[in-house]
Design a protein around this motif. Sequence first.
Motif, PDB file in Angstrom:
ATOM      1  N   THR A  72      63.474  68.776  29.497  1.00 51.27           N
ATOM      2  CA  THR A  72      64.421  69.887  29.538  1.00 51.27           C
ATOM      3  C   THR A  72      65.790  69.388  29.968  1.00 51.27           C
ATOM      4  O   THR A  72      66.815  69.754  29.404  1.00 51.27           O
ATOM      5  CB  THR A  72      63.931  70.972  30.509  1.00 51.27           C
ATOM      6  OG1 THR A  72      62.701  71.510  30.011  1.00 51.27           O
ATOM      7  CG2 THR A  72      64.947  72.088  30.639  1.00 51.27           C
ATOM      8  N   PHE A 124      67.401  70.965  26.667  1.00 54.30           N
ATOM      9  CA  PHE A 124      68.325  72.098  26.750  1.00 54.30           C
ATOM     10  C   PHE A 124      69.493  71.889  25.791  1.00 54.30           C
ATOM     11  O   PHE A 124      69.893  72.821  25.077  1.00 54.30           O
ATOM     12  CB  PHE A 124      68.851  72.265  28.174  1.00 54.30           C
ATOM     13  CG  PHE A 124      69.820  73.414  28.308  1.00 54.30           C
ATOM     14  CD1 PHE A 124      69.354  74.678  28.600  1.00 54.30           C
ATOM     15  CD2 PHE A 124      71.183  73.224  28.122  1.00 54.30           C
ATOM     16  CE1 PHE A 124      70.249  75.755  28.702  1.00 54.30           C
ATOM     17  CE2 PHE A 124      72.071  74.285  28.213  1.00 54.30           C
ATOM     18  CZ  PHE A 124      71.605  75.553  28.508  1.00 54.30           C
ATOM     19  N   SER A 155      64.736  77.509  30.325  1.00 56.58           N
ATOM     20  CA  SER A 155      63.529  77.066  29.615  1.00 56.58           C
ATOM     21  C   SER A 155      63.448  77.666  28.222  1.00 56.58           C
ATOM     22  O   SER A 155      62.930  77.026  27.287  1.00 56.58           O
ATOM     23  CB  SER A 155      62.271  77.411  30.419  1.00 56.58           C
ATOM     24  OG  SER A 155      62.178  78.801  30.649  1.00 56.58           O
ATOM     25  N   ALA A 157      65.716  75.527  26.072  1.00 58.16           N
ATOM     26  CA  ALA A 157      65.087  74.218  25.851  1.00 58.16           C
ATOM     27  C   ALA A 157      63.901  74.300  24.901  1.00 58.16           C
ATOM     28  O   ALA A 157      63.588  73.318  24.213  1.00 58.16           O
ATOM     29  CB  ALA A 157      64.647  73.626  27.190  1.00 58.16           C
ATOM     30  N   SER A 158      63.245  75.459  24.833  1.00 60.63           N
ATOM     31  CA  SER A 158      62.083  75.580  23.945  1.00 60.63           C
ATOM     32  C   SER A 158      62.461  75.413  22.483  1.00 60.63           C
ATOM     33  O   SER A 158      61.603  75.084  21.654  1.00 60.63           O
ATOM     34  CB  SER A 158      61.401  76.936  24.159  1.00 60.63           C
ATOM     35  OG  SER A 158      62.173  78.009  23.627  1.00 60.63           O
TER      36      SER A 158
END
Length: 306
Positions: free
Chosen positions: A119, A148, A197, A200-201
């Motif tokens: 991340t 990210f 998050s 970043a996914s």
Amino acid sequence: MSSRTAAVVAIDAGQTGMKVRVRTDQSVGEALLPGVRTDQPVLPQISVAARQIADEFELDIRHLAAGISGLTDGETTPDALAALARSAGAAHAVIAHDATTSYLGARGIAHGAVVAAGTGVVTLGVGPSGAARVDGWGYLMGDAGSGFWLGREALVAAMRDHDGRGAATALTGVVRDRWPDLEQAYIDLQADPARVSIVASFAAEVARAGDAGDAVALDILRRAGDLLAESALTALRRVDAEPAVCTIGGVFRSEALRDEFTRALVAERPDARVVEPAGIGIDGVEALIDLPADHPLAPLTWSARA
């Protein structure tokens, strides 16, 4: 005489989970606990985890070692370390930032550079001139080429496509799958406490789109590879290190990114080579206990006895 078993406890304390390794004369075991909260003091969290493991398995902790995400300067003082050892019930405690233990896990005590990209991203170089950290400055001020960063570039590309400012890309459909009303997406994202998050996914979606030949996704992946290579080259230069570079973390699962990283690395340093990691982060945490005092990473570790 105590009936507890003498043990070494190593904790690789990340934000998504704490991996714990317990080593005794008879056995080695591992456990996974919830990750550290970096918006709270981290040493008390390490103490609670160590106590939990010690009580569950009836251990006498001779050495407690931890590689910690979110470690602050105020928690590396002798008093703070001694308090950790006492509260954890350990005779001896040694800690370091997780960038240091990631390096030790990947390269051991050998010189070179390690780029750890998930991340976030941080690069550590170790050589005759000492140790140098490059980036790892968080998603607002750094983390170039991280998960990210990749995810944010995907969102930017999707909105450029939506507006007509940028090239068409399969990433727009991926973003729309999460937020059907694209023009409302930025408001929903900004209000979500899990926004880092979530952004970043989308890195995995960039990799998938790149594998399928999407030109915009491939451009993002290649730019990330260039940025990560820049960090590795900078770390090598700052410490005059052997040009052996190890890459770890989910970002490097992308073949296109890896290829560009290697190309950019060798373009500037023809003698550079990408090497496989010798181990993982928890191995590096254990290595803290016996790290030579004259090693360049020794000043980046802190220890105390109860």
